[in-house]
Design an enzyme around this catalytic site. Structure first.
Site, PDB file in Angstrom:
ATOM      1  N   HIS A   1       0.823  -1.201   0.000  1.00  0.00           N
ATOM      2  CA  HIS A   1       0.000   0.000   0.000  1.00  0.00           C
ATOM      3  C   HIS A   1       0.861   1.257   0.000  1.00  0.00           C
ATOM      4  O   HIS A   1       0.516   2.252  -0.671  1.00  0.00           O
ATOM      5  CB  HIS A   1      -0.960   0.041   1.181  1.00  0.00           C
ATOM      6  CG  HIS A   1      -1.890   1.207   1.093  1.00  0.00           C
ATOM      7  ND1 HIS A   1      -2.990   1.221   0.254  1.00  0.00           N
ATOM      8  CD2 HIS A   1      -1.846   2.443   1.654  1.00  0.00           C
ATOM      9  CE1 HIS A   1      -3.586   2.391   0.330  1.00  0.00           C
ATOM     10  NE2 HIS A   1      -2.910   3.156   1.176  1.00  0.00           N
TER      11      HIS A   1
ATOM     12  N   ASP B   1       0.630   4.268  -2.747  1.00  0.00           N
ATOM     13  CA  ASP B   1       0.595   5.701  -2.461  1.00  0.00           C
ATOM     14  C   ASP B   1       1.729   6.438  -3.167  1.00  0.00           C
ATOM     15  O   ASP B   1       1.542   7.544  -3.687  1.00  0.00           O
ATOM     16  CB  ASP B   1       0.705   5.947  -0.956  1.00  0.00           C
ATOM     17  CG  ASP B   1      -0.605   5.710  -0.219  1.00  0.00           C
ATOM     18  OD1 ASP B   1      -1.661   5.624  -0.872  1.00  0.00           O
ATOM     19  OD2 ASP B   1      -0.563   5.615   1.027  1.00  0.00           O
TER      20      ASP B   1
ATOM     21  N   HIS C   1       3.031  10.338   2.414  1.00  0.00           N
ATOM     22  CA  HIS C   1       2.606  11.368   1.468  1.00  0.00           C
ATOM     23  C   HIS C   1       3.518  12.599   1.509  1.00  0.00           C
ATOM     24  O   HIS C   1       3.884  13.147   0.472  1.00  0.00           O
ATOM     25  CB  HIS C   1       1.166  11.793   1.750  1.00  0.00           C
ATOM     26  CG  HIS C   1       0.176  10.696   1.556  1.00  0.00           C
ATOM     27  ND1 HIS C   1       0.067   9.993   0.381  1.00  0.00           N
ATOM     28  CD2 HIS C   1      -0.762  10.179   2.400  1.00  0.00           C
ATOM     29  CE1 HIS C   1      -0.885   9.089   0.501  1.00  0.00           C
ATOM     30  NE2 HIS C   1      -1.408   9.180   1.714  1.00  0.00           N
TER      31      HIS C   1
END
Length: 307
Positions: free
Chosen positions: A241, A245, A268
């Site tokens: 995951h 991202d 992020h």
């Protein structure tokens, strides 16, 4: 067998509509993905109330990266949780589209990019006459933040090497490396769900966030237990995951990147800072025409439209 020429830009063959729940608001939200002309890029537009301006999905539009990747338009309205859809666009090789949304954040769906990928592939890719351009990394670029490290290095393919380290938890240290192609994205990344620790989610609930978060759209960890009855989709779903991202966040460069992205303990914010650092010096990169390479991995719906 007919193959899509990857040197040409693409859009969708028809509109796509998806409805779901905003992970932070808990409110229902609908998005419509509309085909767009060559050199349009990916854009988002709020249509709740008065329709807002189309916001380019590029790093200059980023307004926040704390809980998700969020864009802001010239009218001040924000559009959050764009990273999974952006990953689907980049992973499948979709260059141009307009995403209309009737709220402040995209639907979380099942916490992965799988639903986006499925609907985009049902719609089909439509090849455009204009040549695709890519961003080639010319020299190493590195960023560091609070023990997290990321770097972009010259490489002849879009490549990712992602490592996470949640010491003292059941996640532990995980890593994965891959060349980004539609087949790899579809099989190895698209279904990887977002995850979180129960105590962190409870803290977010107390602050009014994560109202739409549930075991239907996230992997929840409590101590040494996975709370989801079905468990994880892979033993290393967590790093997959994080890689998903990273693909979505690096798509904010505006072009597919010919280079190796390597990150350790990232998220992020680090992904965004990496793209920002890349563009801080024009000597770091060049924009080049995409090579003409057939893509044999495309599903039937896409091949059909590539004739």
């Amino acid at each position: 067998m007919v193959h899509l020429d990857t040197s040409r830009q693409t859009t969708l063959a028809r509109e796509v509509e998806l409805t779901g729940t905003g992970v932070h608001s808990g409110a229902p939200v609908t998005i419509t993905i509309v085909p767009a002309d060559a050199d349009t890029g990916i854009r988002f537009r709020r249509i709740d109330g008065t329709a807002g301006p189309a916001v380019p999905a590029v790093w200059q539009s980023v307004a926040a990266t704390e809980l998700c990747t969020m864009l802001a338009g010239s009218d001040g309205r924000t559009i959050g949780t764009i990273e999974h859809l952006m990953a689907a666009f980049r992973g499948l090789g979709i260059d141009n589209a307009l995403v209309e949304i009737d709220g402040p954040e995209l639907p979380i769906m099942d916490g992965s990019a799988a639903d986006f990928v499925e609907e985009l592939e049902i719609a089909g890719l439509y090849p455009l006459a204009t040549r695709r351009r890519m961003l080639r990394v010319l020299k190493p670029v590195r960023v560091e933040s609070k023990g997290a490290v990321a770097e972009l290095l010259p490489h002849d393919m879009p490549r990712f090497e992602i490592e996470i380290d949640f010491a003292g938890t059941l996640i532990g240290k995980q890593a994965m490396a891959f060349n980004l192609t539609p087949g790899v994205f579809r099989k190895e990344l698209a279904r990887a769900r977002t995850f979180g620790f129960l105590h962190e989610v409870e803290a977010l609930w107390a602050m009014g966030y994560a109202r739409g978060s549930s075991l239907d759209n996230a992997v929840a960890i409590d101590g040494d237990r996975i709370l989801n009855p079905e468990g994880t989709r892979w033993a290393d779903e967590f790093v997959r995951h994080k890689a998903l991202d990273a693909v979505g966040d690096l798509a904010l460069a505006g072009h597919a990147i010919l280079g190796l992205y390597r990150s350790s303990k990232g998220g992020h914010r680090l992904n965004y800072e990496m793209v920002k650092a890349l563009f801080a010096d024009s000597a770091n990169y060049e924009i080049v025409p995409a090579p003409a390479v057939a893509a044999p991995e495309l599903p039937a719906q896409v091949r059909e439209l590539a004739v």
